[in-house]
Design a protein around this motif. Structure first.
Motif, PDB file in Angstrom:
ATOM      1  N   ALA A 126       1.527   3.570  -5.475  1.00  0.00           N
ATOM      2  CA  ALA A 126       1.976   3.696  -4.085  1.00  0.00           C
ATOM      3  C   ALA A 126       1.210   4.794  -3.350  1.00  0.00           C
ATOM      4  O   ALA A 126       0.953   4.668  -2.152  1.00  0.00           O
ATOM      5  CB  ALA A 126       3.473   3.980  -4.033  1.00  0.00           C
TER       6      ALA A 126
ATOM      7  N   ALA B 117       6.370   9.332  -2.470  1.00  0.00           N
ATOM      8  CA  ALA B 117       5.954   8.925  -3.812  1.00  0.00           C
ATOM      9  C   ALA B 117       5.611  10.148  -4.668  1.00  0.00           C
ATOM     10  O   ALA B 117       5.936  10.187  -5.853  1.00  0.00           O
ATOM     11  CB  ALA B 117       4.768   7.976  -3.746  1.00  0.00           C
TER      12      ALA B 117
ATOM     13  N   LEU C 209       8.862  11.731  -5.716  1.00  0.00           N
ATOM     14  CA  LEU C 209       9.474  10.935  -6.780  1.00  0.00           C
ATOM     15  C   LEU C 209       8.720  11.096  -8.102  1.00  0.00           C
ATOM     16  O   LEU C 209       9.336  11.095  -9.174  1.00  0.00           O
ATOM     17  CB  LEU C 209       9.539   9.473  -6.366  1.00  0.00           C
ATOM     18  N   CYS C 210       7.403  11.260  -8.022  1.00  0.00           N
ATOM     19  CA  CYS C 210       6.613  11.549  -9.234  1.00  0.00           C
ATOM     20  C   CYS C 210       7.090  12.840  -9.890  1.00  0.00           C
ATOM     21  O   CYS C 210       7.202  12.923 -11.109  1.00  0.00           O
ATOM     22  CB  CYS C 210       5.132  11.665  -8.900  1.00  0.00           C
TER      23      CYS C 210
ATOM     24  N   PHE D 197       4.595   4.845  -8.862  1.00  0.00           N
ATOM     25  CA  PHE D 197       4.476   5.807  -7.769  1.00  0.00           C
ATOM     26  C   PHE D 197       3.020   6.193  -7.544  1.00  0.00           C
ATOM     27  O   PHE D 197       2.601   6.425  -6.414  1.00  0.00           O
ATOM     28  CB  PHE D 197       5.335   7.038  -8.015  1.00  0.00           C
TER      29      PHE D 197
END
Length: 106
Positions: free
Chosen positions: A103, A51, A54-55, A100
């Protein structure tokens, strides 16, 4: 005989728009950094690390959209409207960053 139309005075609107994009980019940067810090501090599981990665990718996407908009606003007295694709990308990046972050925390 008619008088010529006066030139448009944009005032400070382009400057305010440019500053608003910079503040938004700074906020997005803070969220991405805090998410990475939380993922590294937590250290349990793959989900927070993925996460956080992806951030970072979403942050780069938002940074690109914001940079293009800042450049478009700064160059002219009457900038073109923001393209729909860029607006949707900025919105998607914001929503994805929030998702994200959730998450990482959960």
């Amino acid at each position: 005989m008619t008088a010529p139309a006066p030139a448009r005075d944009p005032g400070l609107q382009p400057e305010r728009t440019r500053l608003a994009w910079r503040r938004t980019t700074l906020s997005c940067t803070v969220v991405a950094v805090l998410a990475a810090k939380q993922a590294l501090h937590d250290g349990t599981g793959v989900v927070p690390v993925v996460a956080a990665a992806l951030c970072a990718l979403v942050w780069l996407g938002f940074l690109r959209v914001a940079h293009r908009r800042i450049q478009a606003v700064g160059g002219t007295a009457r900038p073109a409207p923001m393209p729909v694709r860029a607006a949707l990308t900025a919105t998607a990046c914001t929503i994805a960053l929030a998702g994200f972050a959730v998450a990482i925390v959960v």
